[in-house]
Design a protein around this motif. Structure first.
Motif, PDB file in Angstrom:
ATOM      1  N   ILE A  70      -6.251   9.809  -3.777  1.00  0.00           N
ATOM      2  CA  ILE A  70      -6.079   8.359  -3.682  1.00  0.00           C
ATOM      3  C   ILE A  70      -4.755   8.026  -2.993  1.00  0.00           C
ATOM      4  CG2 ILE A  70      -5.847   6.215  -4.995  1.00  0.00           C
ATOM      5  CD1 ILE A  70      -7.692   7.514  -7.131  1.00  0.00           C
ATOM      6  N   SER A  71      -3.721   8.811  -3.273  1.00  0.00           N
ATOM      7  CA  SER A  71      -2.429   8.587  -2.626  1.00  0.00           C
ATOM      8  C   SER A  71      -2.540   8.732  -1.112  1.00  0.00           C
ATOM      9  CB  SER A  71      -1.380   9.563  -3.177  1.00  0.00           C
ATOM     10  OG  SER A  71      -0.151   9.407  -2.500  1.00  0.00           O
ATOM     11  N   PHE A  72      -3.191   9.800  -0.647  1.00  0.00           N
ATOM     12  CA  PHE A  72      -3.345   9.995   0.793  1.00  0.00           C
ATOM     13  C   PHE A  72      -4.222   8.902   1.406  1.00  0.00           C
ATOM     14  CE2 PHE A  72      -1.793  14.348   0.140  1.00  0.00           C
ATOM     15  CZ  PHE A  72      -0.934  14.450   1.225  1.00  0.00           C
ATOM     16  N   TYR A  73      -5.260   8.492   0.695  1.00  0.00           N
ATOM     17  CA  TYR A  73      -6.098   7.401   1.197  1.00  0.00           C
ATOM     18  C   TYR A  73      -5.281   6.118   1.331  1.00  0.00           C
ATOM     19  CZ  TYR A  73      -9.494   3.687   1.536  1.00  0.00           C
ATOM     20  OH  TYR A  73     -10.170   2.566   1.951  1.00  0.00           O
ATOM     21  N   THR A  74      -4.499   5.813   0.295  1.00  0.00           N
ATOM     22  CA  THR A  74      -3.680   4.604   0.308  1.00  0.00           C
ATOM     23  C   THR A  74      -2.633   4.679   1.419  1.00  0.00           C
ATOM     24  OG1 THR A  74      -4.037   4.437  -2.080  1.00  0.00           O
ATOM     25  CG2 THR A  74      -2.312   3.058  -1.152  1.00  0.00           C
ATOM     26  N   LEU A  75      -2.031   5.851   1.607  1.00  0.00           N
ATOM     27  CA  LEU A  75      -1.091   6.038   2.707  1.00  0.00           C
ATOM     28  C   LEU A  75      -1.792   5.796   4.046  1.00  0.00           C
ATOM     29  CD1 LEU A  75       1.667   6.905   3.865  1.00  0.00           C
ATOM     30  CD2 LEU A  75       0.878   9.278   3.682  1.00  0.00           C
ATOM     31  N   LEU A 134       0.836  -1.207   0.000  1.00  0.00           N
ATOM     32  CA  LEU A 134       0.000   0.000   0.000  1.00  0.00           C
ATOM     33  C   LEU A 134       0.870   1.256   0.000  1.00  0.00           C
ATOM     34  CD1 LEU A 134      -2.706  -1.142   2.546  1.00  0.00           C
ATOM     35  CD2 LEU A 134      -3.111  -0.554   0.142  1.00  0.00           C
ATOM     36  N   LEU A 135       1.928   1.243   0.790  1.00  0.00           N
ATOM     37  CA  LEU A 135       2.837   2.386   0.844  1.00  0.00           C
ATOM     38  C   LEU A 135       3.493   2.612  -0.516  1.00  0.00           C
ATOM     39  CD1 LEU A 135       4.192   4.616   2.458  1.00  0.00           C
ATOM     40  CD2 LEU A 135       5.887   2.916   3.222  1.00  0.00           C
ATOM     41  N   GLY A 136       3.934   1.551  -1.167  1.00  0.00           N
ATOM     42  CA  GLY A 136       4.522   1.673  -2.504  1.00  0.00           C
ATOM     43  C   GLY A 136       3.529   2.242  -3.503  1.00  0.00           C
ATOM     44  N   SER A 137       2.276   1.804  -3.408  1.00  0.00           N
ATOM     45  CA  SER A 137       1.232   2.336  -4.288  1.00  0.00           C
ATOM     46  C   SER A 137       1.007   3.823  -4.029  1.00  0.00           C
ATOM     47  CB  SER A 137      -0.078   1.579  -4.073  1.00  0.00           C
ATOM     48  OG  SER A 137       0.080   0.213  -4.378  1.00  0.00           O
TER      49      SER A 137
END
Length: 106
Positions: A42-47, A6-9
């Motif tokens: 989406i990046s912040f959600y995934t983070l 998830l962090l990589g994404s």
């Protein structure tokens, strides 16, 4: 899903979104601007999902450090910005900082 996947994404989305911010030319181009906003969201959600299994200090250091370092390389390779000793030194210091933070939590 593993927190590090998830962090990589989140990192990949952040790097792509940052490039879209550059492509938006100060948010004057609609499509890159929209892609930037959606991508960063989406990046912040995934983070945030990665933070359920990775400590905040580690996850954020990796996310911001790797994101900054790769974004600097993208700016040179894609956007033809100048690479100089300050950029290289800054990227090296970011990488060293991320490594030190990870060693502290081992």
């Amino acid at each position: 899903m593993s927190g590090y996947i998830l962090l990589g994404s989140a990192i990949i989305l952040e790097i792509f979104s940052t490039s879209m911010m550059k492509a938006s030319v100060g948010f004057t181009k609609l499509i890159p601007s929209i892609i930037f906003v959606i991508g960063m969201g989406i990046s912040f959600y995934t983070l945030s999902q990665a933070l359920t299994t990775i400590p905040l200090s580690i996850a954020y250091a990796i996310w911001s450090g790797v994101g900054t370092a790769i974004t600097a390389l993208v700016s040179v390779l894609i956007w033809k910005e100048q690479l100089n000793i300050y950029t290289v030194a800054g990227i090296a210091l970011i990488i060293i900082g991320v490594v030190i933070l990870n060693l502290r939590n081992q």
